[in-house]
Every structure is written in C-alpha cells, then in structure tokens.
Design a protein around this motif. Structure first.
Motif, PDB file in Angstrom:
ATOM      1  N   UNK A   1       0.802  -1.206   0.000  1.00  0.00           N
ATOM      2  CA  UNK A   1       0.000   0.000   0.000  1.00  0.00           C
ATOM      3  C   UNK A   1       0.841   1.264   0.000  1.00  0.00           C
ATOM      4  N   UNK A   2       0.173   2.358  -0.212  1.00  0.00           N
ATOM      5  CA  UNK A   2       0.798   3.680  -0.220  1.00  0.00           C
ATOM      6  C   UNK A   2      -0.098   4.632   0.560  1.00  0.00           C
ATOM      7  N   UNK A   3       0.388   5.814   0.864  1.00  0.00           N
ATOM      8  CA  UNK A   3      -0.481   6.780   1.554  1.00  0.00           C
ATOM      9  C   UNK A   3      -1.757   7.071   0.774  1.00  0.00           C
ATOM     10  N   UNK A   4      -1.660   6.993  -0.567  1.00  0.00           N
ATOM     11  CA  UNK A   4      -2.856   7.274  -1.378  1.00  0.00           C
ATOM     12  C   UNK A   4      -3.806   6.084  -1.429  1.00  0.00           C
ATOM     13  N   UNK A   5      -3.250   4.891  -1.346  1.00  0.00           N
ATOM     14  CA  UNK A   5      -4.086   3.675  -1.370  1.00  0.00           C
ATOM     15  C   UNK A   5      -3.614   2.734  -0.273  1.00  0.00           C
ATOM     16  N   UNK A   6      -3.939   3.011   0.969  1.00  0.00           N
ATOM     17  CA  UNK A   6      -3.531   2.109   2.051  1.00  0.00           C
ATOM     18  C   UNK A   6      -4.255   0.768   1.960  1.00  0.00           C
ATOM     19  N   UNK A   7      -3.599  -0.261   2.434  1.00  0.00           N
ATOM     20  CA  UNK A   7      -4.171  -1.600   2.418  1.00  0.00           C
ATOM     21  C   UNK A   7      -4.415  -2.081   3.845  1.00  0.00           C
ATOM     22  N   UNK A   8      -5.322  -3.015   3.960  1.00  0.00           N
ATOM     23  CA  UNK A   8      -5.514  -3.728   5.213  1.00  0.00           C
ATOM     24  C   UNK A   8      -5.645  -5.216   4.863  1.00  0.00           C
ATOM     25  N   UNK A   9      -4.925  -6.057   5.578  1.00  0.00           N
ATOM     26  CA  UNK A   9      -4.962  -7.498   5.353  1.00  0.00           C
ATOM     27  C   UNK A   9      -5.430  -8.172   6.634  1.00  0.00           C
TER      28      UNK A   9
END
Length: 241
Positions: free
Chosen positions: A17-25
């Motif tokens: 992920x990135x600050x613009x597209x954070x991820x959660x797993x």
C-alpha cells in the motif's frame, strides 16, 4: 510516416500500500461442529483348519454369507469393498525340521453406511457370526458435503467483518478487494473406534434356533470443520490527526 504511440507503462503495484491507497490485510476463520454423514466399518473374516482346502472353503462361505447380509440393506450401503485376502500356513518345529500345523485364512471387507440406525443392526448381526471381527465405526463427512462450503463462506464473512471494523476504527471505509487467499479447510473426524469379535454360540435350550441380537445403540460423533482465509482490501485514505 505514422508514428507508433508510446505504450502507457503499467501502474506500479505496491503490495504494502501507499499513503494514497492504504491496504488492510485480515484473516477470517470458521469453526463448525456438524453431525457425520457416513460411517465406515471394517469386517475381518477368519478361517482356520489343518487342511488348506477346508480353510479356503470355510473362508469363501463366510465371505459369501457376510456379503449377502450387508447387500440386503440396499441403498443404506454406499460402498462395499474387499481389501486383502490371505491364506497363511502356520509352521511348527518337529525335530530339526518344520512342518505345517494349520492354515489361517483372512478376508477384510470395508463398508460405508449412511443410515446409523441400520449401522447398529448390521454391526450386531455381523458380530454374531463365527470368527468375525468388526472394527469401527469411523464417523466422517462426504468429500462433497455442503458443510465444507458453509465453513468457507463463514470464514470469508468473518474476514470482511474484521476489515470493516479496522476501517471504522480509522474513521474510513473499505475500497476494493485486492486478494483473497484460501489458507485451508480442514475436516477433523473425531472418530472413536468400537471393536467386537464374535465367538461360536451354543444353541438355545430345546434345540430352537437363536434369534438375531438386539441392535446396538451407536451414538454418532460430531465432526469439526475449520476454514481459514486471508483477504486484502484497499482503504479510502483516512484523515489522521
């Protein structure tokens, strides 16, 4: 001359992920306890005699009698298979040499049964036969049981719920599903084994034929199904502060 357009480079994949597209797993798990669908029993038939042909004839007779009894229960018998057949000489030492004292014969059968009331009746009737050993029952589910799919669906729902809870904790919401991985569905048959071996019975007083034994009451053992998945989602970038 027509110029060839420059291809657009593919978007860079950021697995973390990135600050613009954070991820959660997250991981989703399911644990179900359900009733078994089928039961397996193993029947071992034995014959013994000083004569090899007599041993084989006795074993053949017991095998035919056992198969006829089991097949008489029709569709409640899902599978009936013959495993091993052995005829072994029993040797004894006589002076400096060995000689054959007797012949031992064994046939092993496996039956899969889907009616547990019938199962108790079959077990007791078989155990009433001479030189017949019963091992089982082993309770289990069919490989195609819908319970497996139910556990997987529950694991996916739990993963989605966990991801939403993390998003809510950040005061945001989920964006898109990136990946869903099946990390395994496991069926643990909590089988217990019963064992019985029949012995020759004596005729009832007065020369009357013995009646069939009362069916034994067998309580099915519940089965455990475990399913696990891992899922990755994008998040709408939260405002932290």
């Amino acid at each position: 001359m027509t110029e060839t357009p420059t291809p657009t480079p593919p978007a860079t994949h950021h697995p973390y992920g990135t600050p613009a597209t954070p991820h959660v797993t997250v991981r989703g798990e399911a644990h179900l306890e359900v009733d078994p669908e089928i039961a397996h029993i193993t029947i071992t038939l034995t014959a013994r005699s000083a004569d090899r042909r007599t041993t084989l004839d006795d074993l053949t007779h017991r095998n035919t009698t056992t198969l006829d009894l089991i097949k008489s229960y029709g569709d409640t018998i899902e599978r009936l298979e013959t495993g091993t057949l052995t005829i072994n000489p029993q040797l004894t030492r006589h002076g400096r040499a060995e000689r054959i004292r007797a012949y031992h014969g064994h046939i092993q059968l496996t039956a899969t049964i889907n009616d547990f009331t019938t199962l108790g009746e079959i077990v007791t009737r078989l155990a009433d036969h001479d030189l017949t050993r019963i091992d089982g029952p082993w309770w289990t589910l069919r490989p195609t049981s819908p319970h497996h799919a139910a556990a997987r669906r529950q694991a996916v729902r739990e993963a989605l719920q966990r991801a939403r809870e993390y998003a809510e904790a950040l005061d945001t919401r989920l964006g898109a599903l990136l990946e869903l991985s099946d990390t395994g569905t496991h069926h643990t048959p909590l089988a217990r084994t019963a064992y019985t071996e029949s012995l020759p019975y004596a005729a009832a007083a007065g020369g009357t034929e013995p009646t069939d034994p009362a069916p034994i009451n067998l309580e099915p053992v519940r089965q455990t199904i475990d399913a696990q998945v891992e899922a990755s989602f994008t998040l709408i970038p939260p405002t932290l502060g």
